[in-house]
Write a protein that holds these residues in place. Structure first.
Motif, PDB file in Angstrom:
ATOM      1  N   ASN A 171       0.829  -1.197   0.000  1.00 46.91           N
ATOM      2  CA  ASN A 171       0.000   0.000   0.000  1.00 46.91           C
ATOM      3  C   ASN A 171       0.868   1.254   0.000  1.00 46.91           C
ATOM      4  OD1 ASN A 171       0.894   0.361   2.685  1.00 46.91           O
ATOM      5  ND2 ASN A 171      -0.882  -0.720   3.505  1.00 46.91           N
ATOM      6  N   VAL A 172       0.224   2.388   0.188  1.00 47.24           N
ATOM      7  CA  VAL A 172       0.911   3.671   0.098  1.00 47.24           C
ATOM      8  C   VAL A 172       2.066   3.777   1.102  1.00 47.24           C
ATOM      9  CG1 VAL A 172      -0.692   4.773   1.708  1.00 47.24           C
ATOM     10  CG2 VAL A 172       0.462   6.166  -0.024  1.00 47.24           C
ATOM     11  N   LYS A 173       1.975   3.045   2.215  1.00 49.78           N
ATOM     12  CA  LYS A 173       2.972   3.161   3.272  1.00 49.78           C
ATOM     13  C   LYS A 173       4.264   2.404   2.983  1.00 49.78           C
ATOM     14  CE  LYS A 173       1.639   3.172   7.549  1.00 49.78           C
ATOM     15  NZ  LYS A 173       1.026   2.753   8.840  1.00 49.78           N
ATOM     16  N   VAL A 174       4.253   1.492   2.017  1.00 50.74           N
ATOM     17  CA  VAL A 174       5.480   0.752   1.712  1.00 50.74           C
ATOM     18  C   VAL A 174       6.214   1.342   0.510  1.00 50.74           C
ATOM     19  CG1 VAL A 174       4.566  -1.369   2.718  1.00 50.74           C
ATOM     20  CG2 VAL A 174       4.363  -1.006   0.254  1.00 50.74           C
ATOM     21  N   PHE A 175       5.811   2.532   0.114  1.00 49.88           N
ATOM     22  CA  PHE A 175       6.472   3.200  -1.010  1.00 49.88           C
ATOM     23  C   PHE A 175       7.991   3.278  -0.812  1.00 49.88           C
ATOM     24  CE2 PHE A 175       8.247   7.306  -2.444  1.00 49.88           C
ATOM     25  CZ  PHE A 175       8.183   7.119  -3.815  1.00 49.88           C
ATOM     26  N   ASP A 176       8.425   3.679   0.376  1.00 51.92           N
ATOM     27  CA  ASP A 176       9.864   3.797   0.636  1.00 51.92           C
ATOM     28  C   ASP A 176      10.571   2.456   0.478  1.00 51.92           C
ATOM     29  OD1 ASP A 176       9.531   6.477   1.120  1.00 51.92           O
ATOM     30  OD2 ASP A 176       9.681   6.333   3.297  1.00 51.92           O
ATOM     31  N   GLY A 177       9.909   1.388   0.933  1.00 53.74           N
ATOM     32  CA  GLY A 177      10.501   0.066   0.810  1.00 53.74           C
ATOM     33  C   GLY A 177      10.630  -0.370  -0.636  1.00 53.74           C
ATOM     34  N   ILE A 178       9.602  -0.109  -1.426  1.00 55.85           N
ATOM     35  CA  ILE A 178       9.652  -0.455  -2.856  1.00 55.85           C
ATOM     36  C   ILE A 178      10.741   0.354  -3.550  1.00 55.85           C
ATOM     37  CG2 ILE A 178       8.389  -0.356  -5.038  1.00 55.85           C
ATOM     38  CD1 ILE A 178       5.822  -0.932  -3.424  1.00 55.85           C
ATOM     39  N   LEU A 179      10.800   1.649  -3.256  1.00 53.06           N
ATOM     40  CA  LEU A 179      11.818   2.509  -3.853  1.00 53.06           C
ATOM     41  C   LEU A 179      13.218   2.020  -3.505  1.00 53.06           C
ATOM     42  CD1 LEU A 179      12.803   5.080  -5.302  1.00 53.06           C
ATOM     43  CD2 LEU A 179      12.452   6.316  -3.131  1.00 53.06           C
ATOM     44  N   THR A 180      13.440   1.696  -2.229  1.00 53.30           N
ATOM     45  CA  THR A 180      14.757   1.243  -1.789  1.00 53.30           C
ATOM     46  C   THR A 180      15.125  -0.088  -2.436  1.00 53.30           C
ATOM     47  OG1 THR A 180      14.434   2.357   0.335  1.00 53.30           O
ATOM     48  CG2 THR A 180      16.167   0.703   0.227  1.00 53.30           C
ATOM     49  N   GLY A 181      14.163  -1.004  -2.468  1.00 58.21           N
ATOM     50  CA  GLY A 181      14.422  -2.298  -3.087  1.00 58.21           C
ATOM     51  C   GLY A 181      14.738  -2.169  -4.568  1.00 58.21           C
ATOM     52  N   MET A 182      13.949  -1.357  -5.256  1.00 61.27           N
ATOM     53  CA  MET A 182      14.159  -1.138  -6.683  1.00 61.27           C
ATOM     54  C   MET A 182      15.518  -0.502  -6.960  1.00 61.27           C
ATOM     55  SD  MET A 182      11.614   1.037  -9.193  1.00 61.27           S
ATOM     56  CE  MET A 182      12.336   2.646  -8.772  1.00 61.27           C
ATOM     57  N   LEU A 183      15.836   0.541  -6.205  1.00 63.06           N
ATOM     58  CA  LEU A 183      17.121   1.217  -6.373  1.00 63.06           C
ATOM     59  C   LEU A 183      18.289   0.274  -6.130  1.00 63.06           C
ATOM     60  CD1 LEU A 183      16.632   4.737  -4.733  1.00 63.06           C
ATOM     61  CD2 LEU A 183      17.433   4.291  -7.059  1.00 63.06           C
ATOM     62  N   SER A 184      18.184  -0.548  -5.092  1.00 63.39           N
ATOM     63  CA  SER A 184      19.285  -1.449  -4.754  1.00 63.39           C
ATOM     64  C   SER A 184      19.548  -2.437  -5.880  1.00 63.39           C
ATOM     65  CB  SER A 184      18.997  -2.182  -3.437  1.00 63.39           C
ATOM     66  OG  SER A 184      17.920  -3.101  -3.558  1.00 63.39           O
ATOM     67  N   ILE A 185      18.499  -2.831  -6.593  1.00 57.44           N
ATOM     68  CA  ILE A 185      18.669  -3.732  -7.740  1.00 57.44           C
ATOM     69  C   ILE A 185      19.315  -2.994  -8.906  1.00 57.44           C
ATOM     70  CG2 ILE A 185      17.426  -5.064  -9.488  1.00 57.44           C
ATOM     71  CD1 ILE A 185      15.383  -5.754  -7.266  1.00 57.44           C
ATOM     72  N   PHE A 186      18.811  -1.807  -9.215  1.00 50.34           N
ATOM     73  CA  PHE A 186      19.374  -1.031 -10.325  1.00 50.34           C
ATOM     74  C   PHE A 186      20.860  -0.752 -10.114  1.00 50.34           C
ATOM     75  CE2 PHE A 186      14.987   1.135 -11.098  1.00 50.34           C
ATOM     76  CZ  PHE A 186      14.543   0.000 -11.748  1.00 50.34           C
ATOM     77  N   MET A 187      21.221  -0.409  -8.884  1.00 46.06           N
ATOM     78  CA  MET A 187      22.600  -0.009  -8.586  1.00 46.06           C
ATOM     79  C   MET A 187      23.585  -1.171  -8.721  1.00 46.06           C
ATOM     80  SD  MET A 187      21.836   2.492  -5.326  1.00 46.06           S
ATOM     81  CE  MET A 187      23.561   2.816  -4.971  1.00 46.06           C
ATOM     82  N   ARG A 188      23.068  -2.398  -8.698  1.00 44.53           N
ATOM     83  CA  ARG A 188      23.941  -3.565  -8.779  1.00 44.53           C
ATOM     84  C   ARG A 188      23.763  -4.324 -10.072  1.00 44.53           C
ATOM     85  NH1 ARG A 188      22.882  -1.931  -3.949  1.00 44.53           N
ATOM     86  NH2 ARG A 188      24.462  -2.038  -2.309  1.00 44.53           N
ATOM     87  N   THR A 189      23.132  -3.676 -11.048  1.00 38.84           N
ATOM     88  CA  THR A 189      22.915  -4.287 -12.352  1.00 38.84           C
ATOM     89  C   THR A 189      23.887  -3.727 -13.375  1.00 38.84           C
ATOM     90  OG1 THR A 189      20.547  -4.643 -11.916  1.00 38.84           O
ATOM     91  CG2 THR A 189      21.253  -4.638 -14.218  1.00 38.84           C
ATOM     92  N   LYS A 190      24.617  -4.615 -14.015  1.00 41.11           N
ATOM     93  CA  LYS A 190      25.555  -4.185 -15.052  1.00 41.11           C
ATOM     94  C   LYS A 190      24.972  -4.396 -16.449  1.00 41.11           C
ATOM     95  CE  LYS A 190      29.647  -5.029 -12.196  1.00 41.11           C
ATOM     96  NZ  LYS A 190      30.915  -5.784 -12.039  1.00 41.11           N
ATOM     97  N   SER A 191      23.972  -5.248 -16.551  1.00 39.51           N
ATOM     98  CA  SER A 191      23.356  -5.526 -17.840  1.00 39.51           C
ATOM     99  C   SER A 191      22.583  -4.311 -18.339  1.00 39.51           C
ATOM    100  CB  SER A 191      22.417  -6.725 -17.724  1.00 39.51           C
ATOM    101  OG  SER A 191      21.663  -6.897 -18.903  1.00 39.51           O
ATOM    102  N   THR A 192      22.472  -4.181 -19.648  1.00 36.14           N
ATOM    103  CA  THR A 192      21.685  -3.102 -20.250  1.00 36.14           C
ATOM    104  C   THR A 192      20.240  -3.531 -20.500  1.00 36.14           C
ATOM    105  OG1 THR A 192      22.375  -3.790 -22.475  1.00 36.14           O
ATOM    106  CG2 THR A 192      23.696  -2.086 -21.368  1.00 36.14           C
TER     107      THR A 192
END
Length: 260
Positions: free
Chosen positions: A9-30
């Motif tokens: 829900n609206v309250k887990v926005f920060d968690g989704i953002l953090t999880g998503m960012l952590s994946i992007f930051m460790r992805t080398k593939s295009t």
């Protein structure tokens, strides 16, 4: 396209953002990511049970595209499906949020792809997920999971839930690599939803959808290493001493407990 599912829900926005960012930051593939977010409005149960907002989705898309312009975040409102399947269900009042049940709708949304990585919104990534992206399921496997606890715990859960196969491993459903095509063929969602509305099943379970998924999938799983679901509580650090389960090999840290 790499496909990932979050729910909440609206309250887990920060968690989704953090999880998503952590994946992007460790992805080398295009290769780009398609991030699905299942959400719903059940504010009739509790006033803060509101869906992730369109403004939040727009922000997530802006962040996602800053890493790869082809990345996309897709909001899927499953309020109507939830009301049809679970309205009045005893599990609405379980200790955990009803939003944990939304992953059960993975095969009810036509656009969901044949392979999908589901992550709880309290998980962050600290390593490469390439082995998951490249993994090929065998013909009879419905999902990849990570067990929790030890063999004695598995045996207890097998006995209490009445499924002998759980003795081979009881898994935490915060991480699921789903063979969506096989999941649908096995009617996992429909069977799980039916079980969660059966009084005799409700008497047995303590972790609603997690227990039911363990019951249904006991002989249809591939078990992965703990590195993909390493559970950690910030409260561990309040103890005089503790063994940190997180190592350099850990890919996903799953924060558990009241402090996150």
């Amino acid at each position: 396209m790499r496909n990932i599912l979050f729910s909440g829900n609206v309250k887990v926005f920060d968690g989704i953002l953090t999880g998503m960012l952590s994946i992007f930051m460790r992805t080398k593939s295009t290769e780009p990511y398609r991030i699905y977010i299942f959400t719903m409005d059940v504010s009739h149960l509790r006033e803060d049970f509101l869906p992730v907002s369109d403004e939040q989705i727009a922000f997530l898309n802006e962040v996602a595209k800053s890493y790869n312009k082809e990345n996309i975040v897709i909001k899927i409102d499953v309020t109507d499906i939830y009301k049809e399947e679970f309205a009045g269900c005893p599990n609405e009042g379980a200790y955990c949020s009803p939003y944990t049940l939304l992953r059960l709708f993975a095969d009810k949304i036509p656009e969901i792809p044949d392979k999908l990585l589901y992550l709880d919104a309290d998980i962050i990534c600290q390593g490469t997920i390439e082995p998951l992206i490249n993994y090929t399921f065998s013909e009879h496997t419905v999902a990849m999971v990570v067990t929790e606890g030890q063999k004695d715990w598995w045996a207890k859960r097998a006995h209490s839930l009445g499924v002998a196969g759980i003795a081979n491993g009881y898994f935490n459903s915060g991480f699921l690599l789903i063979n969506t095509a096989k999941w649908a063929a096995q009617q996992v969602s429909a069977r799980a939803i039916a079980m969660l509305n059966e009084p005799e099943v409700i008497k047995k379970i303590t972790h609603p959808d997690q227990d039911v998924l363990n019951m249904l999938l006991a002989d249809k799983l591939v078990y992965s290493d703990i590195q993909y679901n390493t559970q950690f509580s910030l409260n561990y650090q309040l103890k005089e001493s503790f063994k940190n389960p997180v190592t350099n090999d850990t890919v996903f840290i799953h924060y558990i407990g009241p402090t996150k």
